[in-house]
Write a protein that holds these residues in place. Structure first.
Motif, PDB file in Angstrom:
ATOM      1  N   GLU A 108      -0.249   5.036  -6.122  1.00 28.18           N
ATOM      2  CA  GLU A 108      -1.428   4.235  -6.142  1.00 28.18           C
ATOM      3  C   GLU A 108      -1.206   2.719  -5.749  1.00 28.18           C
ATOM      4  O   GLU A 108      -1.823   1.742  -6.399  1.00 28.18           O
ATOM      5  CB  GLU A 108      -1.804   4.276  -7.852  1.00 28.18           C
ATOM      6  N   TYR A 109      -0.080   2.895  -4.891  1.00 31.29           N
ATOM      7  CA  TYR A 109       0.268   1.515  -4.260  1.00 31.29           C
ATOM      8  C   TYR A 109      -0.608   0.695  -3.327  1.00 31.29           C
ATOM      9  O   TYR A 109      -0.776  -0.615  -3.129  1.00 31.29           O
ATOM     10  CB  TYR A 109       1.493   1.416  -3.734  1.00 31.29           C
ATOM     11  N   GLY A 110      -1.450   1.383  -2.587  1.00 30.98           N
ATOM     12  CA  GLY A 110      -2.080   0.906  -1.438  1.00 30.98           C
ATOM     13  C   GLY A 110      -1.211   1.021  -0.474  1.00 30.98           C
ATOM     14  O   GLY A 110       0.098   1.537  -0.086  1.00 30.98           O
ATOM     15  N   PRO A 111      -1.749   0.407   0.998  1.00 28.24           N
ATOM     16  CA  PRO A 111      -1.021   0.451   1.878  1.00 28.24           C
ATOM     17  C   PRO A 111       0.058  -0.840   2.128  1.00 28.24           C
ATOM     18  O   PRO A 111      -0.089  -2.141   2.515  1.00 28.24           O
ATOM     19  CB  PRO A 111      -1.824   0.248   3.166  1.00 28.24           C
ATOM     20  N   ILE A 112       1.297  -0.749   1.574  1.00 29.07           N
ATOM     21  CA  ILE A 112       2.330  -1.841   1.518  1.00 29.07           C
ATOM     22  C   ILE A 112       2.614  -2.371   2.591  1.00 29.07           C
ATOM     23  O   ILE A 112       2.641  -3.536   2.921  1.00 29.07           O
ATOM     24  CB  ILE A 112       3.557  -1.120   1.025  1.00 29.07           C
ATOM     25  N   PHE A 149      -5.989   3.506   0.000  1.00 25.23           N
ATOM     26  CA  PHE A 149      -5.027   3.397   1.035  1.00 25.23           C
ATOM     27  C   PHE A 149      -5.762   3.265   2.384  1.00 25.23           C
ATOM     28  O   PHE A 149      -5.023   3.410   3.669  1.00 25.23           O
ATOM     29  CB  PHE A 149      -4.155   4.788   0.943  1.00 25.23           C
ATOM     30  N   ASP A 150      -7.119   3.231   2.409  1.00 26.19           N
ATOM     31  CA  ASP A 150      -7.763   2.817   3.687  1.00 26.19           C
ATOM     32  C   ASP A 150      -7.430   1.346   4.054  1.00 26.19           C
ATOM     33  O   ASP A 150      -7.993   0.417   3.419  1.00 26.19           O
ATOM     34  CB  ASP A 150      -9.141   3.135   3.580  1.00 26.19           C
ATOM     35  N   GLU A 151      -6.938   1.138   5.092  1.00 28.49           N
ATOM     36  CA  GLU A 151      -6.360  -0.193   5.480  1.00 28.49           C
ATOM     37  C   GLU A 151      -7.635  -1.036   6.018  1.00 28.49           C
ATOM     38  O   GLU A 151      -7.719  -2.315   5.798  1.00 28.49           O
ATOM     39  CB  GLU A 151      -5.487  -0.359   6.813  1.00 28.49           C
ATOM     40  N   ASP A 152      -8.681  -0.618   6.736  1.00 29.69           N
ATOM     41  CA  ASP A 152      -9.933  -1.100   6.792  1.00 29.69           C
ATOM     42  C   ASP A 152     -10.533  -1.746   5.571  1.00 29.69           C
ATOM     43  O   ASP A 152     -10.913  -2.697   5.579  1.00 29.69           O
ATOM     44  CB  ASP A 152     -10.870  -0.332   7.486  1.00 29.69           C
ATOM     45  N   PHE A 153     -10.626  -0.850   4.411  1.00 26.41           N
ATOM     46  CA  PHE A 153     -11.101  -1.638   3.153  1.00 26.41           C
ATOM     47  C   PHE A 153     -10.188  -2.561   2.773  1.00 26.41           C
ATOM     48  O   PHE A 153     -10.750  -3.565   2.348  1.00 26.41           O
ATOM     49  CB  PHE A 153     -10.928  -0.444   2.119  1.00 26.41           C
TER      50      PHE A 153
END
Length: 541
Positions: A61-65, A271-275
């Motif tokens: 659940e980190y997201g795009p580090i 994890f969507d970098e655009d978001f």
């Protein structure tokens, strides 16, 4: 894989409780600090960062580090006390855990590679940690971006309406925490992690133990900027918390309710970098770097309207232009569905002197919770529940805001559980399955409301005592439905489902303990006892 182009190093701090807690620090490659910091905290073992964001690993659940490293942020991932590499006793989402995160924030703020500007990051449990740490008011915590996270652990997921949760404990507590530690050679007795399930079951009322782990009660202490992001697809776990979080904090704030329609979709969206580039990164840039990027000029509230497939914006929640529309439960057949009763929802008040719907349980047709199967093995989720369905809409209508069900009910038992779903049924030829747009729960013995927190469209139950029913006596129950937004187009129908059991297919993992329920319940819907669904409705654009 959740990959980054640098190796982390570990930092540690002794908390005010005496626990040594540890975190991994990722710094941008080839750059000289100091850096603003985004920090996440969870019991999911920072050592598991290498696993991909995938529904089989719901705890990632980190997201795009790497995105944050590339944009000049340090990224810190902390194991909360009693988990992973941190010492102490695991006491999930307790105020003590929030204070441990507070101490790590202040430790990180003083490091030479840090500018001292700290924000928090992460979804779901990481979001719980954000609300939890923010209520302790760390001096160097400048902002949180609370994506998909509850604030009232008792009401939001442990005991929906007073009904104990069961399925989520298997997927989360056992699957994401205890067994993952055991795989990595950390016995689940370390940190007394195994005690939490018994603690939950030992506290069926909203007592002091429950209050310690519900940031809800201290949200008004939070005066830093807060960006609360809810997700329709995880409504049964987190959505209520994101709305209450936005409502009760006192600093600059925004609310976004996003479109992902399932647990898996909510994880992948995070994890969507655009978001992140569009929504989260500009927020952090404004509040951690001081960038004047106009992010605070965006509308205060934005939300996705189910059934329409579009986002709308407004100045408040609920939107200021809503009115309350009322649909009464009636016994006439809708002809729209095969169910136990096939009742109707009508905007005409009932005139019958006596009318009711009775049903007995457990139903012999239940196979996977309330779901049954036809002779071809096709699941049917409504054949063995009570339904009340509108006639086809004669025009497009948007329902956005809050909802509640007033249900006049009796039972031949001393208690009864009411589990409610609201669905949008498309009238378009070849349309897919109905969309669940809201739901609610109430154990009748928990019907007492808190007058200070209850409003016309949002009952708030006390859950501090049990009041058994007198068999045969009719009670007026007020059932909170989760916030909603959907467009019912011309030809569409709205369907209300009422039962006392979940579908183990459509409601997983947020399913409840069935217990020993066997009896007959009756829902009354006549002139003197007009059971009704109340919905906020706003003019269509």
């Amino acid at each position: 894989m959740v990959d980054v182009n640098v190796m982390p190093f570990e930092t540690e701090v002794r908390t005010r409780a005496g626990d040594l807690v540890r975190a991994d620090v990722y710094l941008p490659a080839g750059s000289e600090g100091p850096f603003p910091v985004v920090l996440g905290a969870s019991p999911y073992q920072k050592s598991l960062r290498h696993l991909p964001a995938h529904p089989v690993f719901p705890f990632i659940e980190y997201g795009p580090i790497q995105l944050y490293l590339d944009n000049g942020y340090a990224y810190v991932v902390m194991d909360v006390p009693g988990t992973g590499r941190s010492e102490g006793t695991w006491d999930p989402v307790s105020r003590g855990e929030g204070e441990a995160i507070h101490d790590m924030i202040e430790h990180v703020a003083a490091e030479p590679w840090s500018t001292g500007a700290i924000g928090m990051i992460g979804m779901s449990h990481y979001c719980w940690s954000q609300w939890n740490a923010a209520r302790t008011r760390p001096p160097h915590l400048r902002t949180i971006v609370a994506y998909d996270g509850a604030t009232d652990m008792y009401r939001d997921w442990m005991y929906h309406g007073g009904i104990p949760i069961q399925g989520f404990l298997s997927t989360w507590l056992f699957g994401s925490v205890l067994l993952q530690h055991q795989i990595d050679g950390i016995d689940f007795h370390v940190g007394n992690k195994q005690d939490f399930v018994y603690d939950i079951l030992s506290h069926p009322l909203d007592d002091e133990w429950q209050r310690r782990r519900s940031p809800f009660w201290e949200l008004p202490k939070i005066d830093i900027p807060v960006f609360s992001i809810g997700v329709w697809g995880k409504a049964a776990l987190h959505l209520r918390g994101n709305f209450y979080g936005y409502e009760r904090v006192r600093g600059p704030k925004k609310l976004l309710v996003a479109h992902p329609g399932s647990f898996a979709a909510a994880q992948l969206y995070y994890f969507d970098e655009d978001f992140h580039r569009t929504e989260l990164l500009p927020w952090y840039d404004r509040h951690l770097k001081g960038t004047d990027n106009g992010v605070m000029d965006k509308p205060d509230v934005r939300f996705y309207a189910n059934g329409e497939g579009a986002y709308h914006s407004t100045t408040s929640w609920p939107p200021p232009d809503v009115r309350t529309s009322t649909f009464y439960l009636a016994g006439e057949h809708s002809g729209a569905v095969t169910s136990l009763n096939d009742g109707t929802l009508t905007e005409t008040k009932p005139v019958a002197e006596e009318q009711s719907t009775s049903w007995s349980y457990p139903d012999p047709g239940w196979m996977a919770g309330v779901t049954g199967f036809d002779e071809h093995g096709v699941p049917d989720h409504v054949a063995r529940v009570n339904t009340f369905t509108t006639a086809p809409m004669t025009e497009d209508r948007e329902f956005t805001g809050h909802a509640t069900l007033t249900l006049h009910a009796s039972s031949d038992q001393t208690d009864m559980d009411v589990i409610v779903k609201l669905c949008l049924v498309s009238g378009a030829p070849g349309a897919g399955l109905p969309i669940k747009v809201s739901q609610g729960w109430l154990r009748a013995s928990h019907r007492a409301e808190d007058p200070e927190l209850t409003s016309d469209m949002r009952p708030f139950h006390r859950h501090d005592a049990e009041e058994p029913l007198e068999p045969g006596k009719v009670y007026e129950l007020h059932i909170e439905l989760l916030p909603l937004s959907f467009l019912a187009r011309e030809g569409d129908r709205i369907r209300l489902e009422i039962t006392n059991q979940d579908s183990l297919i459509t409601d997983a993992p947020m399913t409840h303990f069935y217990g020993q329920k066997a009896g007959t319940d009756t829902y009354h819907h006549d002139r003197l006892r007009p059971s009704a669904l109340h919905l906020h409705e706003r003019p269509c654009p």
